[in-house]
Design an enzyme around this catalytic site. Structure first.
Site, PDB file in Angstrom:
ATOM      1  N   ASN A 107      14.434   4.448-104.524  1.00  0.00           N
ATOM      2  CA  ASN A 107      15.752   3.893-104.201  1.00  0.00           C
ATOM      3  C   ASN A 107      16.651   4.908-103.492  1.00  0.00           C
ATOM      4  O   ASN A 107      17.299   4.576-102.501  1.00  0.00           O
ATOM      5  CB  ASN A 107      16.441   3.367-105.463  1.00  0.00           C
ATOM      6  CG  ASN A 107      15.680   2.205-106.070  1.00  0.00           C
ATOM      7  OD1 ASN A 107      14.752   1.675-105.457  1.00  0.00           O
ATOM      8  ND2 ASN A 107      16.051   1.800-107.281  1.00  0.00           N
ATOM      9  N   HIS A 153      42.168 -15.506 -65.604  1.00  0.00           N
ATOM     10  CA  HIS A 153      41.589 -16.864 -65.635  1.00  0.00           C
ATOM     11  C   HIS A 153      40.488 -17.031 -64.583  1.00  0.00           C
ATOM     12  O   HIS A 153      40.234 -18.143 -64.134  1.00  0.00           O
ATOM     13  CB  HIS A 153      42.662 -17.946 -65.424  1.00  0.00           C
ATOM     14  CG  HIS A 153      43.889 -17.755 -66.262  1.00  0.00           C
ATOM     15  ND1 HIS A 153      44.062 -18.370 -67.483  1.00  0.00           N
ATOM     16  CD2 HIS A 153      44.987 -16.984 -66.082  1.00  0.00           C
ATOM     17  CE1 HIS A 153      45.228 -18.000 -68.004  1.00  0.00           C
ATOM     18  NE2 HIS A 153      45.807 -17.156 -67.171  1.00  0.00           N
ATOM     19  N   SER A 274      12.370 -16.034 -57.366  1.00  0.00           N
ATOM     20  CA  SER A 274      12.023 -17.290 -58.011  1.00  0.00           C
ATOM     21  C   SER A 274      10.630 -17.691 -57.535  1.00  0.00           C
ATOM     22  O   SER A 274      10.255 -17.429 -56.400  1.00  0.00           O
ATOM     23  CB  SER A 274      13.037 -18.363 -57.623  1.00  0.00           C
ATOM     24  OG  SER A 274      12.453 -19.642 -57.744  1.00  0.00           O
ATOM     25  N   LYS A 280      15.889 -16.843 -53.420  1.00  0.00           N
ATOM     26  CA  LYS A 280      16.621 -16.373 -54.605  1.00  0.00           C
ATOM     27  C   LYS A 280      16.502 -14.880 -54.860  1.00  0.00           C
ATOM     28  O   LYS A 280      15.472 -14.281 -54.631  1.00  0.00           O
ATOM     29  CB  LYS A 280      16.098 -17.105 -55.845  1.00  0.00           C
ATOM     30  CG  LYS A 280      16.354 -18.599 -55.806  1.00  0.00           C
ATOM     31  CD  LYS A 280      17.736 -18.951 -56.279  1.00  0.00           C
ATOM     32  CE  LYS A 280      17.747 -19.053 -57.795  1.00  0.00           C
ATOM     33  NZ  LYS A 280      19.087 -19.295 -58.280  1.00  0.00           N
ATOM     34  N   GLU A 287      21.707 -10.759 -66.835  1.00  0.00           N
ATOM     35  CA  GLU A 287      21.726 -11.914 -67.741  1.00  0.00           C
ATOM     36  C   GLU A 287      21.185 -11.540 -69.123  1.00  0.00           C
ATOM     37  O   GLU A 287      21.698 -11.970 -70.162  1.00  0.00           O
ATOM     38  CB  GLU A 287      20.901 -13.061 -67.157  1.00  0.00           C
ATOM     39  CG  GLU A 287      21.510 -13.640 -65.884  1.00  0.00           C
ATOM     40  CD  GLU A 287      20.512 -14.503 -65.140  1.00  0.00           C
ATOM     41  OE1 GLU A 287      20.372 -15.675 -65.516  1.00  0.00           O
ATOM     42  OE2 GLU A 287      19.861 -14.022 -64.198  1.00  0.00           O
ATOM     43  N   TYR A 314      20.317  -1.224-106.766  1.00  0.00           N
ATOM     44  CA  TYR A 314      19.344  -1.614-105.741  1.00  0.00           C
ATOM     45  C   TYR A 314      18.736  -2.974-106.062  1.00  0.00           C
ATOM     46  O   TYR A 314      18.419  -3.268-107.209  1.00  0.00           O
ATOM     47  CB  TYR A 314      18.230  -0.556-105.652  1.00  0.00           C
ATOM     48  CG  TYR A 314      17.142  -0.929-104.662  1.00  0.00           C
ATOM     49  CD1 TYR A 314      17.273  -0.626-103.312  1.00  0.00           C
ATOM     50  CD2 TYR A 314      15.989  -1.605-105.065  1.00  0.00           C
ATOM     51  CE1 TYR A 314      16.292  -0.976-102.394  1.00  0.00           C
ATOM     52  CE2 TYR A 314      15.000  -1.959-104.163  1.00  0.00           C
ATOM     53  CZ  TYR A 314      15.158  -1.642-102.824  1.00  0.00           C
ATOM     54  OH  TYR A 314      14.194  -1.994-101.919  1.00  0.00           O
ATOM     55  N   LYS A 322      16.246  -2.852 -92.650  1.00  0.00           N
ATOM     56  CA  LYS A 322      15.742  -1.982 -91.589  1.00  0.00           C
ATOM     57  C   LYS A 322      15.316  -2.733 -90.324  1.00  0.00           C
ATOM     58  O   LYS A 322      15.669  -2.318 -89.223  1.00  0.00           O
ATOM     59  CB  LYS A 322      14.599  -1.128 -92.135  1.00  0.00           C
ATOM     60  CG  LYS A 322      15.138   0.015 -93.015  1.00  0.00           C
ATOM     61  CD  LYS A 322      14.071   0.772 -93.745  1.00  0.00           C
ATOM     62  CE  LYS A 322      13.544   0.097 -94.982  1.00  0.00           C
ATOM     63  NZ  LYS A 322      14.536  -0.331 -95.981  1.00  0.00           N
TER      64      LYS A 322
HETATM   65  N1  ARG Z   1      10.593  -0.309 -99.282  1.00  0.00           N
HETATM   66  C1  ARG Z   1      11.773  -0.287-100.080  1.00  0.00           C
HETATM   67  C2  ARG Z   1      12.985  -0.601 -99.234  1.00  0.00           C
HETATM   68  O1  ARG Z   1      12.903  -0.559 -98.068  1.00  0.00           O
HETATM   69  C3  ARG Z   1      11.932   1.053-100.709  1.00  0.00           C
HETATM   70  C4  ARG Z   1      12.643   1.035-102.016  1.00  0.00           C
HETATM   71  C5  ARG Z   1      11.825   0.331-103.016  1.00  0.00           C
HETATM   72  N2  ARG Z   1      12.411   0.435-104.303  1.00  0.00           N
HETATM   73  C6  ARG Z   1      12.020  -0.351-105.285  1.00  0.00           C
HETATM   74  N3  ARG Z   1      12.581  -0.184-106.418  1.00  0.00           N
HETATM   75  N4  ARG Z   1      11.131  -1.265-105.140  1.00  0.00           N
HETATM   76  O2  ARG Z   1      14.030  -0.922 -99.735  1.00  0.00           O
END
Ligand code: ARG
Length: 455
Positions: A107, A153, A274, A280, A287, A314, A322
């Site tokens: 954690n 505008h 195009s 084009k 874009e 946690y 991520k």
């Molecule tokens: N892979 C987990 C994450 O990205 C890591 C932490 C996991 N901790 C746990 N108590 N399962 O959050």
């Protein structure tokens, strides 16, 4: 890892939903740096022998080499980057590897890894935005006196210079960089040593690891340390605002490159054709930059939604942080690079810009200002008189700069020939010398100031 307590291997689907290695392997360098700092700190506090710590550090460096050379085999059954690295370390150095995971937990480990990564991402965003500003300032300097219509505008409003218009984006990028710098400052505290959630009974030195990893100080509360993802949210918020700015310039590129405007042209390297319409030249990159906001807002709202209502400390939900953050950072970097490339690439059609700047009675405000300045007329009245002159020009099918003096005098007899000096677009922009205004001299000064401040 928890075979002592468990008798049966996880279900295949359980493993699939649980594993994060495909995403968090990007944290390998941060994970190894965190573990090295942790091992050294443990040794400094005699929680680990110096010999074991040295073996661990050497082994972790070997793991890093394996990952960087591509020979490392990531294993889904080992769930995440933390356990993949630790398992390989054990294969390489044996027993000491098993002593590393003391006074910490995944954690706080993931919290420190991810903070380090986001800190790096702030630095990368800053460098990319700086380069974006460099491209803008270079261009703005060349076009400090190039007249174009300024819009409100999306209707011609008053003439401005192209340089002035570009410098507006230098200001936006400056604020974006300040937002990343601010987020970076706040995130720069080290959660390592919070362990699972409550701290540890071992006599660790959290300032030691904080310092070793370049943090200002350890985080103050162990529960907050492992449950906080504000740093990622702040990064995503700053990135989203930056993407908004990029999308506005991208939209202008889409408009300006179209044949109706024709203000700028992108070379073949930055245009697409195009498959059916041979004439084009599409501004696809612009874009796609415009569309990048969708990814960025998606990441921001996605992570905010994951975090909302989570009880301390946690929860595995947080593993979803991520993928979104990585995707957002990648999209932002690509969008900034694309915008920078297009700015460096474009050619400007000064004649078209100037012609467009002269259209649409664009110097009407200059005429009103002249009436105020030269005749002492109140602005409201000048506005009204100018409106009548514009209508007269419209009836005659000409611009106010082309309207004969007799026509103007029929509306306001005190108007003198000298009025024509303020009616040309060049005179108009040159007269806007108030601080922050569009006069070419101002733009040149603003470019110099921006170079000194940002580059
Ligand atoms: N892979 C987990 C994450 O990205 C890591 C932490 C996991 N901790 C746990 N108590 N399962 O959050």
């Amino acid at each position: 890892m928890w075979g002592g307590r468990f008798g049966v291997a996880p279900d295949a689907i359980m493993q699939k939903i649980n594993a994060s290695i495909d995403v968090d392997k990007r944290l390998y360098a941060e994970d190894i740096a965190g573990s090295i700092a942790h091992a050294r700190m443990l040794a400094s506090r005699d929680i680990l022998s110096a010999r074991d710590a040295a073996a661990i550090v050497k082994g972790l460096e070997a793991v890093r080499c394996e990952i960087e050379s591509g020979s490392f085999v990531f294993r889904t059954e080992l769930e995440d980057i933390h356990m993949n690295v630790e398992a390989r370390l054990a294969e390489l150095i044996g027993e000491p590897a098993k002593r590393l995971h003391v006074a910490r937990s995944r954690n706080d480990q993931v919290a420190v890894d991810f903070r380090l990564w986001v800190r790096g991402a702030c630095d990368r965003a800053d460098a990319a935005l700086r380069e974006f500003q460099r491209a803008l300032i270079d261009r703005a300097e060349k076009h400090a006196a190039t007249v174009m219509p300024g819009f409100t505008h999306l209707q011609p409003a008053q003439p401005v210079t192209f340089g002035h218009h570009l410098m507006a984006y230098v200001e936006m990028a400056g604020r974006d960089r300040a937002r990343f710098a601010d987020a970076r400052k706040r995130l720069n505290e080290c959660p390592l040593g919070a362990a699972a959630l409550a701290g540890t009974s071992f006599p660790i030195d959290r300032s030691h690891t904080a310092r070793a990893l370049g943090f200002e100080r350890p985080t103050a509360n162990s529960l907050d340390s492992v449950s906080d993802r504000d740093f990622a949210l702040e990064f995503l918020a700053a990135a989203s605002i930056a993407a908004i700015h990029l999308s506005r310039l991208a939209e202008e590129f889409v408009i300006w490159t179209g044949p109706q405007f024709g203000f700028v042209r992108l070379s073949d390297a930055w245009s697409t054709g195009s498959s059916i319409m041979p004439q084009k030249r599409n501004p696809d990159a612009a874009e796609l930059v415009r569309a990048t906001t969708g990814r960025l807002f998606g990441s921001l709202i996605g992570l905010a939604t994951v975090m909302k209502g989570l009880p301390l400390a946690y929860s595995k939900d947080m593993q979803e942080d991520k993928a979104r953050t990585f995707a957002a950072a990648d999209a932002l970097m690509l969008a900034v690079a694309a915008m920078t490339g297009m700015i460096d690439d474009l050619t400007v059609d000064e004649a078209r810009m100037k012609a467009a700047a002269g259209a649409g009675f664009i110097t009407a405000t200059d005429l009103a200002d002249w009436l105020v300045r030269e005749l002492g007329m109140p602005f409201r009245e000048a506005h009204h008189v100018t409106g009548r002159i514009v209508r007269r020009a419209e009836e005659k099918g000409c611009d106010i700069a082309e309207l004969p003096l007799a026509d103007m005098r029929a509306i306001e007899p005190r108007i003198a020939k000298s009025v024509y000096a303020v009616l040309g677009v060049e005179n108009s922009v040159a007269s806007r010398t108030s601080f922050g205004g569009t006069a070419p001299a101002n733009v040149r000064r603003a470019c110099r100031a921006a170079r000194a401040k940002y580059l």
